[in-house]
Design a protein around this motif. Structure first.
Motif, mmCIF file in Angstrom:
data_model
loop_
_atom_site.group_PDB
_atom_site.id
_atom_site.type_symbol
_atom_site.label_atom_id
_atom_site.label_comp_id
_atom_site.label_asym_id
_atom_site.label_seq_id
_atom_site.Cartn_x
_atom_site.Cartn_y
_atom_site.Cartn_z
ATOM 1 N N GLY A 159 0.810 -1.208 0.000
ATOM 2 C CA GLY A 159 0.000 0.000 0.000
ATOM 3 C C GLY A 159 0.842 1.256 0.000
ATOM 4 N N LEU A 160 1.905 1.250 0.802
ATOM 5 C CA LEU A 160 2.805 2.406 0.849
ATOM 6 C C LEU A 160 3.462 2.654 -0.508
ATOM 7 C CD1 LEU A 160 4.526 1.856 4.321
ATOM 8 C CD2 LEU A 160 3.094 3.820 3.667
ATOM 9 N N GLU A 161 3.880 1.576 -1.163
ATOM 10 C CA GLU A 161 4.556 1.731 -2.451
ATOM 11 C C GLU A 161 3.603 2.217 -3.537
ATOM 12 O OE1 GLU A 161 6.440 -1.965 -3.269
ATOM 13 O OE2 GLU A 161 7.859 -1.819 -1.595
ATOM 14 N N LEU A 162 2.338 1.784 -3.479
ATOM 15 C CA LEU A 162 1.363 2.194 -4.484
ATOM 16 C C LEU A 162 0.771 3.573 -4.200
ATOM 17 C CD1 LEU A 162 -0.504 -1.184 -5.025
ATOM 18 C CD2 LEU A 162 1.046 -0.047 -6.626
ATOM 19 N N LEU A 163 0.894 4.045 -2.958
ATOM 20 C CA LEU A 163 0.267 5.310 -2.581
ATOM 21 C C LEU A 163 0.804 6.480 -3.392
ATOM 22 C CD1 LEU A 163 -1.631 6.932 -0.811
ATOM 23 C CD2 LEU A 163 0.162 7.003 0.955
ATOM 24 N N GLU A 164 2.119 6.533 -3.621
ATOM 25 C CA GLU A 164 2.692 7.647 -4.371
ATOM 26 C C GLU A 164 2.167 7.682 -5.801
ATOM 27 O OE1 GLU A 164 4.403 10.213 -3.231
ATOM 28 O OE2 GLU A 164 3.961 9.289 -1.294
ATOM 29 N N HIS A 165 1.995 6.508 -6.397
ATOM 30 C CA HIS A 165 1.415 6.458 -7.743
ATOM 31 C C HIS A 165 -0.027 6.969 -7.727
ATOM 32 C CE1 HIS A 165 4.830 4.242 -9.380
ATOM 33 N NE2 HIS A 165 4.780 3.453 -8.315
ATOM 34 N N ALA A 166 -0.761 6.572 -6.680
ATOM 35 C CA ALA A 166 -2.149 7.021 -6.573
ATOM 36 C C ALA A 166 -2.222 8.532 -6.374
ATOM 37 C CB ALA A 166 -2.852 6.291 -5.420
ATOM 38 N N ARG A 167 -1.280 9.071 -5.625
ATOM 39 C CA ARG A 167 -1.259 10.525 -5.413
ATOM 40 C C ARG A 167 -1.040 11.268 -6.728
ATOM 41 N NH1 ARG A 167 2.240 10.266 0.142
ATOM 42 N NH2 ARG A 167 0.482 10.428 1.616
ATOM 43 N N ARG A 168 -0.147 10.754 -7.546
ATOM 44 C CA ARG A 168 0.084 11.407 -8.831
ATOM 45 C C ARG A 168 -1.163 11.318 -9.713
ATOM 46 N NH1 ARG A 168 5.378 9.224 -8.119
ATOM 47 N NH2 ARG A 168 4.940 7.382 -9.397
ATOM 48 N N MET A 169 -1.870 10.198 -9.625
ATOM 49 C CA MET A 169 -3.127 10.078 -10.362
ATOM 50 C C MET A 169 -4.137 11.116 -9.861
ATOM 51 S SD MET A 169 -3.545 5.929 -10.451
ATOM 52 C CE MET A 169 -5.254 6.071 -10.949
ATOM 53 N N GLY A 170 -4.186 11.303 -8.548
ATOM 54 C CA GLY A 170 -5.105 12.279 -7.979
ATOM 55 C C GLY A 170 -4.773 13.692 -8.422
ATOM 56 N N GLU A 171 -3.484 14.019 -8.451
ATOM 57 C CA GLU A 171 -3.073 15.350 -8.891
ATOM 58 C C GLU A 171 -3.410 15.567 -10.357
ATOM 59 O OE1 GLU A 171 1.032 15.317 -7.929
ATOM 60 O OE2 GLU A 171 0.707 15.590 -5.762
ATOM 61 N N ALA A 172 -3.219 14.515 -11.180
ATOM 62 C CA ALA A 172 -3.565 14.631 -12.595
ATOM 63 C C ALA A 172 -5.074 14.814 -12.768
ATOM 64 C CB ALA A 172 -3.092 13.391 -13.348
ATOM 65 N N ALA A 173 -5.863 14.124 -11.948
ATOM 66 C CA ALA A 173 -7.313 14.267 -12.029
ATOM 67 C C ALA A 173 -7.750 15.671 -11.641
ATOM 68 C CB ALA A 173 -7.993 13.225 -11.125
ATOM 69 N N GLN A 174 -7.097 16.233 -10.604
ATOM 70 C CA GLN A 174 -7.404 17.607 -10.204
ATOM 71 C C GLN A 174 -7.086 18.573 -11.329
ATOM 72 O OE1 GLN A 174 -8.878 18.716 -7.625
ATOM 73 N NE2 GLN A 174 -8.615 17.347 -5.897
ATOM 74 N N ALA A 175 -5.931 18.390 -11.971
ATOM 75 C CA ALA A 175 -5.536 19.276 -13.070
ATOM 76 C C ALA A 175 -6.530 19.167 -14.228
ATOM 77 C CB ALA A 175 -4.120 18.930 -13.532
ATOM 78 N N PHE A 176 -6.965 17.941 -14.527
ATOM 79 C CA PHE A 176 -7.938 17.725 -15.594
ATOM 80 C C PHE A 176 -9.250 18.437 -15.268
ATOM 81 C CE2 PHE A 176 -11.368 15.386 -17.632
ATOM 82 C CZ PHE A 176 -10.896 15.235 -18.933
ATOM 83 N N SER A 177 -9.694 18.326 -14.008
ATOM 84 C CA SER A 177 -10.945 18.952 -13.594
ATOM 85 C C SER A 177 -10.859 20.467 -13.686
ATOM 86 C CB SER A 177 -11.289 18.527 -12.162
ATOM 87 O OG SER A 177 -12.480 19.131 -11.720
ATOM 88 N N LEU A 178 -9.724 21.017 -13.247
ATOM 89 C CA LEU A 178 -9.538 22.466 -13.329
ATOM 90 C C LEU A 178 -9.571 22.949 -14.770
ATOM 91 C CD1 LEU A 178 -6.741 23.045 -10.662
ATOM 92 C CD2 LEU A 178 -8.990 24.114 -10.657
ATOM 93 N N ALA A 179 -8.866 22.235 -15.637
ATOM 94 C CA ALA A 179 -8.822 22.630 -17.045
ATOM 95 C C ALA A 179 -10.215 22.553 -17.666
ATOM 96 C CB ALA A 179 -7.851 21.741 -17.805
ATOM 97 N N ALA A 180 -10.969 21.522 -17.320
ATOM 98 C CA ALA A 180 -12.319 21.369 -17.872
ATOM 99 C C ALA A 180 -13.227 22.488 -17.387
ATOM 100 C CB ALA A 180 -12.890 20.008 -17.476
#
Length: 297
Positions: free
Chosen positions: A68-89
């Motif tokens: 879980g710890l190792e996958l968390l950083e990848h999930a965080r980057r996905m979350g940041e990308a989703a936020q950026a996508f939402s803002l742009a939209a």
């Protein structure tokens, strides 16, 4: 890109990320506006999809496993990308109807923003206003708000800011509290004043001492971070408080303390917005309306 290699549901990955960030299923469910059983099923389904255990369940607590710890950083980057996508939209939205979230401090929420919102609602009835009232800094990049009123300029390159002016901060107290000090001539005669502070730290008295006052933490007798309560305590004659002049001068129960020594602080007023949302007509309309309203005063 081989899309068939993506072997999990992205919504379930979000459930994992928010649960890890919030620290519990109940807090994560509240943050995502869903029920706890639904969230728990999403996390369990993700574990099954990935074939790994993400959390260890010890009683009511969740602990991240090594996987879980190792996958968390990848999930965080996905979350940041989703936020950026939402803002742009949202930045591409061309409608003036919808919700705009404004982050303001407690004093602004009580004394400054209501009049602005009243005028805005008359001018733009299709825009719905939600306010986040906090003395902390709302994270605009994480969409905690669309617009914020702050006393400092942001440093993030993807935020835009407009300085609206400055507000003067004075000490205020009741006439009865200040009466014994009516004839003081020097700052040395003020060593026994009592201040109602946000906290009992040097930061509360540093602005005064930098101007020649000689105060210590003993001068802070009452502490509360809730500024409306500070004002109520001050009305009771229990000490002096820091207030901007647009609040203190309009309070009939208070008067400026020792005005001959000048204001305690000069704080800038910044209006801040994420640059993606600046292209959204709805957010831009609210941004400009607030800027013009505050700028006029």
């Amino acid at each position: 890109m081989n899309w068939t290699s993506v072997c999990f549901d992205w919504n379930r990955a979000r459930a994992f990320l928010v649960t890890a960030e919030e620290g519990s299923l109940s807090a994560a469910a509240k943050a995502l506006n869903m029920t706890q059983p639904t969230l728990s099923r999403q996390v369990a389904a993700l574990e099954q999809e990935l074939g790994v255990m993400l959390f260890e369940r010890t009683g009511q607590r969740l602990e991240l496993t090594q996987s879980g710890l190792e996958l968390l950083e990848h999930a965080r980057r996905m979350g940041e990308a989703a936020q950026a996508f939402s803002l742009a939209a949202q930045g591409q939205s061309q409608t003036l109807e919808g919700t705009v979230v404004i982050s303001v401090s407690e004093p602004d929420a009580v004394y400054r923003l209501p009049n602005i919102i009243a005028q805005l609602r008359k001018a733009e009835p299709g825009i719905h206003i939600e306010t986040v009232v906090t003395n902390q800094v709302s994270d605009l990049k994480r969409r905690e708000a669309d617009i914020a009123i702050r006393s400092f300029r942001p440093t993030q390159p993807d935020l835009i800011a407009r300085k609206l002016g400055e507000e003067l901060i004075w000490l205020y107290g009741t006439e009865d509290y200040l009466q014994p000090y009516a004839d003081i001539q020097t700052l040395d005669e003020l060593q026994d004043i009592e201040i109602i502070g946000f906290n009992r730290t040097d930061a509360m008295i540093a602005p005064l001492n930098q101007q020649g006052w000689n105060l210590s933490l003993d001068n802070i007798k009452l502490v509360t971070s809730f500024q409306p309560m500070q004002i109520s305590l001050c009305h009771k004659g229990l000490g002096l408080i820091y207030l901007p002049d647009y609040i203190g001068d309009n309070d009939p129960k208070l008067k400026r303390a020792f005005p001959s020594f000048g204001p305690i602080l000069r704080l800038p007023i910044w209006l801040v917005c994420h640059q993606e949302l600046r292209t959204n007509p709805r957010v831009r309309r609210v941004y400009d309306f607030i800027a013009n309203s505050i700028g006029q005063h």
